[in-house]
Design a protein around this motif. Structure first.
Motif, mmCIF file in Angstrom:
data_model
loop_
_atom_site.group_PDB
_atom_site.id
_atom_site.type_symbol
_atom_site.label_atom_id
_atom_site.label_comp_id
_atom_site.label_asym_id
_atom_site.label_seq_id
_atom_site.Cartn_x
_atom_site.Cartn_y
_atom_site.Cartn_z
ATOM 1 N N ASN A 49 0.802 -1.223 0.000
ATOM 2 C CA ASN A 49 0.000 0.000 0.000
ATOM 3 C C ASN A 49 0.838 1.278 0.000
ATOM 4 N N GLY A 50 2.159 1.146 0.091
ATOM 5 C CA GLY A 50 3.030 2.322 0.056
ATOM 6 C C GLY A 50 2.959 3.152 1.321
ATOM 7 N N ASN A 51 2.949 2.489 2.465
ATOM 8 C CA ASN A 51 2.867 3.195 3.746
ATOM 9 C C ASN A 51 4.018 2.797 4.664
ATOM 10 N N LYS A 52 4.390 3.733 5.536
ATOM 11 C CA LYS A 52 5.386 3.466 6.573
ATOM 12 C C LYS A 52 4.932 4.131 7.861
ATOM 13 N N ALA A 53 5.199 3.453 8.964
ATOM 14 C CA ALA A 53 4.980 4.033 10.294
ATOM 15 C C ALA A 53 6.303 3.910 11.040
ATOM 16 N N ILE A 54 6.788 5.029 11.553
ATOM 17 C CA ILE A 54 8.087 5.058 12.217
ATOM 18 C C ILE A 54 7.924 5.753 13.563
ATOM 19 N N ARG A 55 8.406 5.134 14.604
ATOM 20 C CA ARG A 55 8.437 5.738 15.939
ATOM 21 C C ARG A 55 9.911 5.876 16.279
ATOM 22 N N GLU A 56 10.384 7.139 16.401
ATOM 23 C CA GLU A 56 11.816 7.315 16.527
ATOM 24 C C GLU A 56 12.227 8.206 17.685
ATOM 25 N N GLU A 57 13.423 7.910 18.165
ATOM 26 C CA GLU A 57 14.107 8.747 19.152
ATOM 27 C C GLU A 57 15.292 9.352 18.415
ATOM 28 N N PHE A 58 15.249 10.673 18.222
ATOM 29 C CA PHE A 58 16.293 11.387 17.498
ATOM 30 C C PHE A 58 17.107 12.177 18.512
ATOM 31 N N SER A 59 18.398 11.863 18.625
ATOM 32 C CA SER A 59 19.246 12.599 19.565
ATOM 33 C C SER A 59 20.397 13.249 18.805
ATOM 34 N N ALA A 60 20.646 14.519 19.145
ATOM 35 C CA ALA A 60 21.732 15.295 18.546
ATOM 36 C C ALA A 60 22.255 16.248 19.608
ATOM 37 N N ASP A 61 23.194 17.100 19.214
ATOM 38 C CA ASP A 61 23.749 18.064 20.159
ATOM 39 C C ASP A 61 22.665 18.966 20.745
ATOM 40 N N SER A 62 21.584 19.181 19.988
ATOM 41 C CA SER A 62 20.509 20.073 20.434
ATOM 42 C C SER A 62 19.543 19.416 21.408
ATOM 43 N N GLU A 97 9.461 9.983 -3.982
ATOM 44 C CA GLU A 97 8.738 8.738 -4.230
ATOM 45 C C GLU A 97 8.804 7.856 -2.984
ATOM 46 N N PHE A 98 7.855 6.948 -2.860
ATOM 47 C CA PHE A 98 7.869 5.977 -1.769
ATOM 48 C C PHE A 98 9.159 5.179 -1.858
ATOM 49 N N ARG A 99 9.902 5.117 -0.782
ATOM 50 C CA ARG A 99 11.194 4.439 -0.763
ATOM 51 C C ARG A 99 11.004 2.965 -0.455
ATOM 52 N N ARG A 100 11.210 2.151 -1.475
ATOM 53 C CA ARG A 100 11.052 0.715 -1.339
ATOM 54 C C ARG A 100 12.341 0.102 -0.797
ATOM 55 N N HIS A 101 12.247 -1.117 -0.284
ATOM 56 C CA HIS A 101 13.411 -1.828 0.237
ATOM 57 C C HIS A 101 13.718 -3.100 -0.557
ATOM 58 N N ASP A 102 13.040 -3.291 -1.683
ATOM 59 C CA ASP A 102 13.317 -4.442 -2.544
ATOM 60 C C ASP A 102 14.723 -4.316 -3.127
ATOM 61 N N ILE A 103 15.253 -5.421 -3.632
ATOM 62 C CA ILE A 103 16.544 -5.379 -4.317
ATOM 63 C C ILE A 103 16.347 -4.556 -5.590
ATOM 64 N N PRO A 104 17.056 -3.432 -5.737
ATOM 65 C CA PRO A 104 16.875 -2.600 -6.938
ATOM 66 C C PRO A 104 17.253 -3.372 -8.206
ATOM 67 N N THR A 105 16.591 -3.050 -9.307
ATOM 68 C CA THR A 105 16.880 -3.748 -10.566
ATOM 69 C C THR A 105 18.318 -3.527 -11.009
ATOM 70 N N GLU A 106 18.912 -2.386 -10.652
ATOM 71 C CA GLU A 106 20.286 -2.104 -11.061
ATOM 72 C C GLU A 106 21.328 -2.661 -10.085
ATOM 73 N N ALA A 107 20.889 -3.272 -8.989
ATOM 74 C CA ALA A 107 21.829 -3.802 -7.994
ATOM 75 C C ALA A 107 22.586 -5.004 -8.540
ATOM 76 N N GLN A 108 23.842 -5.102 -8.141
ATOM 77 C CA GLN A 108 24.699 -6.207 -8.546
ATOM 78 C C GLN A 108 24.948 -7.100 -7.331
ATOM 79 N N PHE A 109 24.900 -8.400 -7.559
ATOM 80 C CA PHE A 109 25.191 -9.356 -6.492
ATOM 81 C C PHE A 109 26.663 -9.264 -6.133
#
Length: 172
Positions: A60-73, A107-119
């Motif tokens: 469906n092209g959806n993502k749910a992310i729960r994140e803890e972002f830590s930086a100098d700020s 674009e929706f960022r997929r995690h499939d093996i890209p067609t241009e990827a080399q083994f």
């Protein structure tokens, strides 16, 4: 005899090439992001770490992310929902419960093996008898959120994504 040796070499070459598998389209994972070089970027140090719980729905092209972002700020706790069919991203600050809506500009960022990827080869995670065989793929001319990138991917036996790294000039 020479034919047998040649046939064995050809068979070994064919066997050494991984078959491009079909990744499951719904899964959950833990995700960590950081810049190991701690470079300065846009007058800010890149001394950051992101720890996330990540739910992926490729069908469906959806993502749910729960994140803890830590930086100098400081530290931020965020809930992020990407809905590609609406081209919208909803970000809720979990400390204040304030929700902001953004236009999805990539674009929706997929995690499939890209067609241009080399083994690139096989690797083993763990020790006997609890080994997990992994396949490694490289896509040197990929795109990461609209910009050029070098991508390294690793997949498990059921084609589940194990690692998805990107390098580019802007973020390292």
């Amino acid at each position: 005899r020479i034919i047998a040796v040649f046939a064995a070499i050809c068979l070994a070459l064919v066997a050494s090439q991984a078959v491009r598998c079909k990744m499951p389209q719904q899964w959950e994972a833990r995700m960590i992001a950081f810049d190991p070089n701690h470079r300065v970027y846009r007058n800010q140090t890149s001394n950051f770490r992101v720890y996330s719980r990540y739910a992926y729905d490729g069908d469906n092209g959806n993502k749910a992310i729960r994140e803890e972002f830590s930086a100098d700020s400081g530290v931020e706790y965020l809930q992020i929902l990407e809905i590609s069919s609406e081209k919208k991203i909803y970000v809720t600050d979990l400390k204040t419960n304030e929700c902001k809506q953004y236009a999805m500009e990539h674009e929706f960022r997929r995690h499939d093996i890209p067609t241009e990827a080399q083994f690139e080869g096989y690797m083993t995670l763990g020790a006997y008898p609890n080994q997990i065989p992994l396949t490694q793929w490289v896509a040197p001319n990929s795109t990461f959120y609209g910009g050029p990138s070098h991508q390294y991917l690793t997949y498990g036996p059921d084609c589940s994504p194990v690692r998805d790294d990107h390098w580019n000039n802007a973020t390292g």
